[in-house]
Design a protein around this motif. Structure first.
Motif, PDB file in Angstrom:
ATOM      1  N   LYS A  41      -2.337  30.706 -48.568  1.00  0.00           N
ATOM      2  CA  LYS A  41      -2.868  31.409 -47.401  1.00  0.00           C
ATOM      3  C   LYS A  41      -3.882  30.567 -46.647  1.00  0.00           C
ATOM      4  O   LYS A  41      -4.517  31.038 -45.719  1.00  0.00           O
ATOM      5  CB  LYS A  41      -3.485  32.734 -47.813  1.00  0.00           C
ATOM      6  N   LEU A  42      -4.046  29.312 -47.029  1.00  0.00           N
ATOM      7  CA  LEU A  42      -4.971  28.416 -46.353  1.00  0.00           C
ATOM      8  C   LEU A  42      -4.206  27.562 -45.338  1.00  0.00           C
ATOM      9  O   LEU A  42      -3.007  27.357 -45.451  1.00  0.00           O
ATOM     10  CB  LEU A  42      -5.698  27.535 -47.362  1.00  0.00           C
ATOM     11  N   PHE A  43      -4.932  27.043 -44.348  1.00  0.00           N
ATOM     12  CA  PHE A  43      -4.312  26.293 -43.260  1.00  0.00           C
ATOM     13  C   PHE A  43      -4.610  24.805 -43.362  1.00  0.00           C
ATOM     14  O   PHE A  43      -5.677  24.403 -43.819  1.00  0.00           O
ATOM     15  CB  PHE A  43      -4.823  26.813 -41.914  1.00  0.00           C
ATOM     16  N   ASP A  44      -3.658  23.997 -42.890  1.00  0.00           N
ATOM     17  CA  ASP A  44      -3.857  22.552 -42.789  1.00  0.00           C
ATOM     18  C   ASP A  44      -4.686  22.208 -41.556  1.00  0.00           C
ATOM     19  O   ASP A  44      -5.453  21.263 -41.562  1.00  0.00           O
ATOM     20  CB  ASP A  44      -2.516  21.815 -42.679  1.00  0.00           C
ATOM     21  N   LYS A  45      -4.499  22.981 -40.468  1.00  0.00           N
ATOM     22  CA  LYS A  45      -5.188  22.715 -39.202  1.00  0.00           C
ATOM     23  C   LYS A  45      -5.547  24.018 -38.518  1.00  0.00           C
ATOM     24  O   LYS A  45      -4.778  24.980 -38.567  1.00  0.00           O
ATOM     25  CB  LYS A  45      -4.296  21.928 -38.244  1.00  0.00           C
ATOM     26  N   ILE A  46      -6.689  24.004 -37.856  1.00  0.00           N
ATOM     27  CA  ILE A  46      -7.075  25.073 -36.940  1.00  0.00           C
ATOM     28  C   ILE A  46      -7.377  24.386 -35.617  1.00  0.00           C
ATOM     29  O   ILE A  46      -8.145  23.427 -35.576  1.00  0.00           O
ATOM     30  CB  ILE A  46      -8.297  25.855 -37.449  1.00  0.00           C
ATOM     31  N   ILE A  47      -6.740  24.856 -34.552  1.00  0.00           N
ATOM     32  CA  ILE A  47      -6.861  24.197 -33.251  1.00  0.00           C
ATOM     33  C   ILE A  47      -7.541  25.135 -32.253  1.00  0.00           C
ATOM     34  O   ILE A  47      -7.152  26.298 -32.124  1.00  0.00           O
ATOM     35  CB  ILE A  47      -5.463  23.791 -32.732  1.00  0.00           C
ATOM     36  N   PHE A  48      -8.544  24.598 -31.574  1.00  0.00           N
ATOM     37  CA  PHE A  48      -9.244  25.322 -30.510  1.00  0.00           C
ATOM     38  C   PHE A  48      -9.039  24.560 -29.206  1.00  0.00           C
ATOM     39  O   PHE A  48      -9.423  23.402 -29.103  1.00  0.00           O
ATOM     40  CB  PHE A  48     -10.751  25.395 -30.792  1.00  0.00           C
ATOM     41  N   LEU A  49      -8.444  25.193 -28.220  1.00  0.00           N
ATOM     42  CA  LEU A  49      -8.276  24.592 -26.902  1.00  0.00           C
ATOM     43  C   LEU A  49      -9.135  25.385 -25.923  1.00  0.00           C
ATOM     44  O   LEU A  49      -8.744  26.467 -25.482  1.00  0.00           O
ATOM     45  CB  LEU A  49      -6.808  24.607 -26.471  1.00  0.00           C
ATOM     46  N   GLU A  50     -10.325  24.854 -25.660  1.00  0.00           N
ATOM     47  CA  GLU A  50     -11.301  25.506 -24.794  1.00  0.00           C
ATOM     48  C   GLU A  50     -11.531  26.950 -25.239  1.00  0.00           C
ATOM     49  O   GLU A  50     -11.564  27.867 -24.422  1.00  0.00           O
ATOM     50  CB  GLU A  50     -10.857  25.441 -23.334  1.00  0.00           C
ATOM     51  N   ALA A  51     -11.691  27.149 -26.538  1.00  0.00           N
ATOM     52  CA  ALA A  51     -11.860  28.498 -27.080  1.00  0.00           C
ATOM     53  C   ALA A  51     -13.143  28.681 -27.879  1.00  0.00           C
ATOM     54  O   ALA A  51     -13.650  29.796 -27.967  1.00  0.00           O
ATOM     55  CB  ALA A  51     -10.662  28.844 -27.959  1.00  0.00           C
ATOM     56  N   MET A  52     -13.679  27.628 -28.469  1.00  0.00           N
ATOM     57  CA  MET A  52     -14.904  27.761 -29.264  1.00  0.00           C
ATOM     58  C   MET A  52     -16.067  28.267 -28.421  1.00  0.00           C
ATOM     59  O   MET A  52     -16.944  28.944 -28.925  1.00  0.00           O
ATOM     60  CB  MET A  52     -15.295  26.443 -29.917  1.00  0.00           C
ATOM     61  N   ALA A  53     -16.059  27.936 -27.150  1.00  0.00           N
ATOM     62  CA  ALA A  53     -17.167  28.296 -26.267  1.00  0.00           C
ATOM     63  C   ALA A  53     -17.217  29.794 -25.968  1.00  0.00           C
ATOM     64  O   ALA A  53     -18.149  30.263 -25.339  1.00  0.00           O
ATOM     65  CB  ALA A  53     -17.086  27.502 -24.975  1.00  0.00           C
ATOM     66  N   TYR A  54     -16.235  30.542 -26.431  1.00  0.00           N
ATOM     67  CA  TYR A  54     -16.243  31.989 -26.233  1.00  0.00           C
ATOM     68  C   TYR A  54     -16.942  32.729 -27.371  1.00  0.00           C
ATOM     69  O   TYR A  54     -17.175  33.922 -27.276  1.00  0.00           O
ATOM     70  CB  TYR A  54     -14.819  32.536 -26.087  1.00  0.00           C
ATOM     71  N   THR A  55     -17.273  32.040 -28.445  1.00  0.00           N
ATOM     72  CA  THR A  55     -17.884  32.716 -29.585  1.00  0.00           C
ATOM     73  C   THR A  55     -19.353  33.029 -29.313  1.00  0.00           C
ATOM     74  O   THR A  55     -20.039  32.284 -28.626  1.00  0.00           O
ATOM     75  CB  THR A  55     -17.753  31.882 -30.884  1.00  0.00           C
ATOM     76  N   SER A  56     -19.813  34.117 -29.883  1.00  0.00           N
ATOM     77  CA  SER A  56     -21.233  34.446 -29.766  1.00  0.00           C
ATOM     78  C   SER A  56     -22.005  33.922 -30.976  1.00  0.00           C
ATOM     79  O   SER A  56     -23.230  33.942 -30.982  1.00  0.00           O
ATOM     80  CB  SER A  56     -21.421  35.963 -29.635  1.00  0.00           C
ATOM     81  N   ASN A  57     -21.277  33.455 -32.008  1.00  0.00           N
ATOM     82  CA  ASN A  57     -21.932  32.948 -33.206  1.00  0.00           C
ATOM     83  C   ASN A  57     -21.163  31.726 -33.714  1.00  0.00           C
ATOM     84  O   ASN A  57     -20.237  31.846 -34.526  1.00  0.00           O
ATOM     85  CB  ASN A  57     -21.994  34.052 -34.278  1.00  0.00           C
ATOM     86  N   LEU A  58     -21.551  30.560 -33.227  1.00  0.00           N
ATOM     87  CA  LEU A  58     -20.859  29.315 -33.555  1.00  0.00           C
ATOM     88  C   LEU A  58     -20.887  29.036 -35.056  1.00  0.00           C
ATOM     89  O   LEU A  58     -19.872  28.648 -35.637  1.00  0.00           O
ATOM     90  CB  LEU A  58     -21.487  28.156 -32.770  1.00  0.00           C
TER      91      LEU A  58
END
Length: 139
Positions: free
Chosen positions: A3-20
């Protein structure tokens, strides 16, 4: 482990989080050993003149209010990755054209008529933000 991932990809999406910090910790939990986080984001570009800094601040505020997108500070992001046990592998400009003014092309074509005027009025051609690709690995 299945259930674990090899990759997590963010395309201009991290900046939407309120808690980095929380977002990075959740990514670390979801990654397998040596799993990678790949990010493409806009960051504050180092500017030298007071006038350019004012323009950068004005555009950051506009983007925050219009898109709820908070332009990230590169050093803050790197510090958060390291604090959460994520090792930085590479930082580079993407191998494709990616500048601040071109980011609005989609909106100019597809939003109602009055929105492109707002975007154009508040978006200068000056490249005061930089688009970077960051690759980091769970250590």
């Amino acid at each position: 482990h299945d259930k674990l991932f090899d990759k997590i990809i963010f395309l201009e999406a991290m900046a939407y989080t309120s808690n980095l910090t929380n977002l990075i910790r959740q990514c670390k939990q979801a990654l397998n050993h040596k799993g990678k986080i790949i990010m493409k984001e806009f960051f504050n570009k180092e500017v030298s003149s007071h006038k350019t800094l004012q323009l950068q601040t004005k555009q950051k505020d506009f983007v925050k209010n219009f898109y709820n997108y908070t332009i990230l500070d590169k050093e803050t992001l790197i510090g958060e990755l390291q604090a959460c046990g994520i090792r930085l592998l590479n930082i580079q400009k993407p191998n494709f054209e990616c500048d601040w003014s071109s980011a609005f092309n989609f909106e100019r074509r597809s939003l109602p008529n009055h929105f492109p005027k707002i975007i154009h009025k508040n978006t200068q051609k000056d490249n005061i933000f930089e688009c970077l690709e960051i690759i980091a690995e769970k250590s």
